[in-house]
Design an enzyme around this catalytic site. Structure first.
Site, PDB file in Angstrom:
ATOM      1  N   GLY A   1       0.785  -1.227   0.000  1.00  0.00           N
ATOM      2  CA  GLY A   1       0.000   0.000   0.000  1.00  0.00           C
ATOM      3  C   GLY A   1       0.820   1.282   0.000  1.00  0.00           C
ATOM      4  O   GLY A   1       0.251   2.369  -0.118  1.00  0.00           O
TER       5      GLY A   1
ATOM      6  N   GLU B   1       4.718  -5.879   1.849  1.00  0.00           N
ATOM      7  CA  GLU B   1       4.435  -6.347   0.484  1.00  0.00           C
ATOM      8  C   GLU B   1       4.195  -5.195  -0.483  1.00  0.00           C
ATOM      9  O   GLU B   1       3.116  -5.072  -1.062  1.00  0.00           O
ATOM     10  CB  GLU B   1       3.166  -7.222   0.491  1.00  0.00           C
ATOM     11  CG  GLU B   1       3.167  -8.387   1.416  1.00  0.00           C
ATOM     12  CD  GLU B   1       1.810  -9.096   1.442  1.00  0.00           C
ATOM     13  OE1 GLU B   1       0.758  -8.461   1.213  1.00  0.00           O
ATOM     14  OE2 GLU B   1       1.823 -10.307   1.691  1.00  0.00           O
ATOM     15  N   PRO B   2       5.173  -4.338  -0.687  1.00  0.00           N
ATOM     16  CA  PRO B   2       4.943  -3.192  -1.569  1.00  0.00           C
ATOM     17  C   PRO B   2       4.949  -3.570  -3.042  1.00  0.00           C
ATOM     18  O   PRO B   2       5.886  -4.218  -3.523  1.00  0.00           O
ATOM     19  CB  PRO B   2       6.132  -2.272  -1.260  1.00  0.00           C
ATOM     20  CG  PRO B   2       7.200  -3.195  -0.780  1.00  0.00           C
ATOM     21  CD  PRO B   2       6.547  -4.388  -0.177  1.00  0.00           C
ATOM     22  N   GLY B   3       3.924  -3.169  -3.742  1.00  0.00           N
ATOM     23  CA  GLY B   3       3.883  -3.359  -5.192  1.00  0.00           C
ATOM     24  C   GLY B   3       4.158  -2.030  -5.866  1.00  0.00           C
ATOM     25  O   GLY B   3       5.214  -1.771  -6.429  1.00  0.00           O
ATOM     26  N   ARG B   4       3.179  -1.129  -5.751  1.00  0.00           N
ATOM     27  CA  ARG B   4       3.256   0.168  -6.424  1.00  0.00           C
ATOM     28  C   ARG B   4       4.558   0.909  -6.129  1.00  0.00           C
ATOM     29  O   ARG B   4       5.205   1.416  -7.035  1.00  0.00           O
ATOM     30  CB  ARG B   4       2.076   1.034  -5.951  1.00  0.00           C
ATOM     31  CG  ARG B   4       1.992   2.389  -6.629  1.00  0.00           C
ATOM     32  CD  ARG B   4       0.955   3.281  -5.944  1.00  0.00           C
ATOM     33  NE  ARG B   4      -0.269   2.554  -5.697  1.00  0.00           N
ATOM     34  CZ  ARG B   4      -1.233   2.365  -6.603  1.00  0.00           C
ATOM     35  NH1 ARG B   4      -1.118   2.903  -7.795  1.00  0.00           N
ATOM     36  NH2 ARG B   4      -2.305   1.666  -6.303  1.00  0.00           N
TER      37      ARG B   4
ATOM     38  N   ARG C   1      -5.873   2.491 -15.453  1.00  0.00           N
ATOM     39  CA  ARG C   1      -6.088   3.147 -14.152  1.00  0.00           C
ATOM     40  C   ARG C   1      -6.983   4.381 -14.202  1.00  0.00           C
ATOM     41  O   ARG C   1      -7.854   4.550 -13.338  1.00  0.00           O
ATOM     42  CB  ARG C   1      -4.748   3.503 -13.482  1.00  0.00           C
ATOM     43  CG  ARG C   1      -3.866   2.299 -13.194  1.00  0.00           C
ATOM     44  CD  ARG C   1      -2.659   2.654 -12.330  1.00  0.00           C
ATOM     45  NE  ARG C   1      -3.076   3.036 -10.996  1.00  0.00           N
ATOM     46  CZ  ARG C   1      -3.043   4.267 -10.514  1.00  0.00           C
ATOM     47  NH1 ARG C   1      -2.553   5.238 -11.235  1.00  0.00           N
ATOM     48  NH2 ARG C   1      -3.476   4.515  -9.309  1.00  0.00           N
TER      49      ARG C   1
ATOM     50  N   TYR D   1     -10.085   3.679 -11.822  1.00  0.00           N
ATOM     51  CA  TYR D   1      -9.968   4.323 -10.505  1.00  0.00           C
ATOM     52  C   TYR D   1     -10.062   5.839 -10.569  1.00  0.00           C
ATOM     53  O   TYR D   1      -9.763   6.495  -9.559  1.00  0.00           O
ATOM     54  CB  TYR D   1      -8.603   3.995  -9.887  1.00  0.00           C
ATOM     55  CG  TYR D   1      -8.241   2.542  -9.806  1.00  0.00           C
ATOM     56  CD1 TYR D   1      -9.006   1.642  -9.053  1.00  0.00           C
ATOM     57  CD2 TYR D   1      -7.111   2.056 -10.452  1.00  0.00           C
ATOM     58  CE1 TYR D   1      -8.643   0.313  -8.965  1.00  0.00           C
ATOM     59  CE2 TYR D   1      -6.734   0.728 -10.365  1.00  0.00           C
ATOM     60  CZ  TYR D   1      -7.505  -0.137  -9.620  1.00  0.00           C
ATOM     61  OH  TYR D   1      -7.141  -1.447  -9.530  1.00  0.00           O
TER      62      TYR D   1
ATOM     63  N   CYS E   1     -13.288   2.417 -28.608  1.00  0.00           N
ATOM     64  CA  CYS E   1     -14.640   2.903 -28.905  1.00  0.00           C
ATOM     65  C   CYS E   1     -15.533   2.863 -27.672  1.00  0.00           C
ATOM     66  O   CYS E   1     -16.433   2.019 -27.569  1.00  0.00           O
ATOM     67  CB  CYS E   1     -15.213   2.125 -30.076  1.00  0.00           C
ATOM     68  SG  CYS E   1     -14.325   2.537 -31.587  1.00  0.00           S
TER      69      CYS E   1
ATOM     70  N   TYR F   1       0.543  -1.395 -12.135  1.00  0.00           N
ATOM     71  CA  TYR F   1      -0.829  -1.573 -12.621  1.00  0.00           C
ATOM     72  C   TYR F   1      -1.020  -0.897 -13.981  1.00  0.00           C
ATOM     73  O   TYR F   1      -2.103  -0.410 -14.290  1.00  0.00           O
ATOM     74  CB  TYR F   1      -1.844  -1.074 -11.576  1.00  0.00           C
ATOM     75  CG  TYR F   1      -1.564  -1.661 -10.206  1.00  0.00           C
ATOM     76  CD1 TYR F   1      -1.812  -3.013  -9.960  1.00  0.00           C
ATOM     77  CD2 TYR F   1      -0.975  -0.916  -9.182  1.00  0.00           C
ATOM     78  CE1 TYR F   1      -1.504  -3.583  -8.733  1.00  0.00           C
ATOM     79  CE2 TYR F   1      -0.662  -1.484  -7.960  1.00  0.00           C
ATOM     80  CZ  TYR F   1      -0.938  -2.816  -7.737  1.00  0.00           C
ATOM     81  OH  TYR F   1      -0.622  -3.390  -6.535  1.00  0.00           O
TER      82      TYR F   1
HETATM   83  C1  LIG Z   1      -2.118  -5.636  -4.222  1.00  0.00           C
HETATM   84  C2  LIG Z   1      -1.521  -6.210  -2.991  1.00  0.00           C
HETATM   85  C3  LIG Z   1      -0.312  -5.715  -2.506  1.00  0.00           C
HETATM   86  C4  LIG Z   1       0.418  -4.553  -3.136  1.00  0.00           C
HETATM   87  O1  LIG Z   1      -0.281  -3.363  -3.017  1.00  0.00           O
HETATM   88  P1  LIG Z   1       0.410  -1.974  -3.430  1.00  0.00           P
HETATM   89  O2  LIG Z   1      -0.605  -0.963  -3.132  1.00  0.00           O
HETATM   90  O3  LIG Z   1       0.747  -2.060  -4.869  1.00  0.00           O
HETATM   91  O4  LIG Z   1       1.637  -1.839  -2.589  1.00  0.00           O
HETATM   92  C5  LIG Z   1       0.235  -6.316  -1.385  1.00  0.00           C
HETATM   93  N1  LIG Z   1      -0.380  -7.359  -0.777  1.00  0.00           N
HETATM   94  C6  LIG Z   1      -1.550  -7.861  -1.218  1.00  0.00           C
HETATM   95  C7  LIG Z   1      -2.163  -8.997  -0.516  1.00  0.00           C
HETATM   96  C8  LIG Z   1      -2.158  -7.302  -2.325  1.00  0.00           C
HETATM   97  O5  LIG Z   1      -3.330  -7.796  -2.762  1.00  0.00           O
END
Ligand SMILES: *Cc1c(COP(=O)(O)O)cnc(C)c1O
Length: 421
Positions: free
Chosen positions: A231, A274-277, A313, A317, A345, A374
């Site tokens: 997050g 668990e950072p993604g973004r 996105r 969102y 379209c 994303y």
């Molecule tokens: C999507 C997700 C993340 C990553 O979220 P970000 O906002 O991209 O950091 C981490 N853990 C879980 C379980 C997720 O579903």
């Protein structure tokens, strides 16, 4: 070539030895460009977030599953989260081993849980009924459980992933049923995880949720993994000077929480984030071309090849991405309010509504900042368009293709021989 609005990417030397024009000429458009130096810098900021010796950083693969980026992320010493067999396959190809992979899934078949147990040392499920499914395929095994603290956080309702109105996690009212299911299948609960939402710029709700998880962990003696989820936000309003997450301040407060917990409880296990973004968003600029401009009534439309099949996105969102404009010509065109749209379209195919930008013209190149998370991961073949290619600007400034564009043959390849119908 006069670059009319490029100060952000120029300040980072984002495109290395190439120009946006050369890149789109050589690799086509639209095109996701990634900068290796920025990706590595974000990985390092995460690795050094905390001084706790037991903090594991698990990159959330769903944000961007490009194999080459995954390899770089692994080189930087991050572990990874997977949530599907496809992500497992990519992570294993990138060199991640069972101990480096956390499988965090929801609502999946027993066979998928069995596969996850073979390929990951940490499998987390998010309901009592999934604990039962897990128990049936792996009785006596080790399992993690995703819990729901009843607090959510995020930039849009669709990304708040905890709290009463979401599908995720086991709520405290269900903890007794959870214990019973664990006993029934002799499962060993090795950890708890949560994920409260995406894109926080203020760490307070994350820290509050983390404190809740630590209190909850005390109800389950014997666990050795406490996973606070992702997050971590990135600032999308670069041209308005939006500030990045203060990782130093955040790290200090996070550390205080973790060390107090260790001191109070004698906990000797690991912590996970668990950072993604945060890992991948800022290392990418998405390039596209302007193919048409017009006025429909009062609105000035800039028509590009960046439809919502390329970047979803804004459509899903209402997300904001800053735009840059690169173009030939030396004349200075005045700024004006313009709405930048794609070639799909549908009325909702709007990349940016009512933006003040230098007057765009056919042939200009548009850059969409912070497109790494994303972005390509959510791209699709809607309208039977081709998902874009991806190019890496390496640490030395050179460029190379790291994923080819789809072809029309790819679209046709999924059908059995016509005669088989
Ligand atoms: C999507 C997700 C993340 C990553 O979220 P970000 O906002 O991209 O950091 C981490 N853990 C879980 C379980 C997720 O579903």
């Amino acid at each position: 070539m006069m670059l009319s609005r490029n100060t952000y990417s120029a300040s980072l030397d984002f495109f290395g030895q190439s120009t946006p024009e050369e890149l789109t000429e050589n690799f086509g458009s639209p095109l996701y460009i990634y900068n290796e130096n920025i990706l590595r810098a974000r990985c390092r900021a995460l690795k050094t977030l905390s001084t706790d010796p037991g903090l594991k950083v698990c990159y959330s693969t769903k944000a961007n599953g490009n194999l080459h980026l995954l390899r770089i992320i692994r080189e930087e010493g991050l572990s990874a989260d997977a949530m599907s067999p496809g992500e497992l396959a990519l992570l294993r190809r990138a060199g991640f081993s069972n101990k480096d992979i956390c499988y965090v899934c929801n609502n999946v078949a027993g066979e998928e849980l069995a596969q996850a147990c073979r390929e990951s040392d940490h499998v987390s499920v998010d309901s009592v009924s999934q604990i039962e499914s897990f128990g049936q395929v792996n009785p006596g095994g080790e399992i993690m459980a995703r819990v729901n603290p009843g607090i959510g956080a995020g930039h849009h309702d669709k990304v708040v992933t905890a709290g009463k109105n979401t599908k995720f996690g086991i709520v405290p009212d269900d903890f007794d049923n959870m214990r019973e299911a664990l006993r029934k299948y002799r499962l060993k609960l090795i950890g708890l995880n949560q994920h409260v939402g995406s894109l926080f710029m203020d760490p307070e709700p994350y820290l509050e949720a983390a404190a809740w998880l630590l209190r909850t962990a005390e109800l389950f003696p014997g666990i050795r993994l406490i996973d606070f989820g992702g997050g971590f936000g990135t600032p999308y309003h670069k041209y308005a000077g939006e500030k990045a997450l203060d990782m130093k301040k955040f790290g200090t407060e996070f550390d205080a929480l973790l060390s107090a917990f260790r001191a109070r409880t004698g906990y000797g296990g690991s912590f996970i984030i668990e950072p993604g973004r945060y890992t991948v968003a800022e290392c990418s600029v998405l390039l596209g071309r302007v193919h048409a401009v017009k006025n429909n009534g009062p609105v000035r439309y800039v028509g590009t090849d960046i439809g919502f099949n390329v970047l979803a996105r804004p459509m899903i969102y209402d997300a904001f991405h800053d735009l840059e404009l690169y173009r030939r010509g030396t004349e200075d065109r005045p700024p004006m309010v313009q709405t930048v749209v794609g070639n799909i379209c549908e009325t909702g195919d709007v990349l940016a509504a009512g933006r003040e930008l230098p007057e765009a013209a056919v042939g200009d190149i548009v850059g969409v900042l912070d497109a790494g998370a994303y972005g390509h991961a959510m791209s699709s073949n809607y309208n039977q368009r081709l998902r874009p290619a991806e190019v890496l600007i390496a640490a030395d400034g050179s460029c190379r293709l790291i994923r080819r564009r789809d072809t029309v043959e790819d679209l046709l390849a999924v059908y059995p021989e016509f005669g088989a119908f």
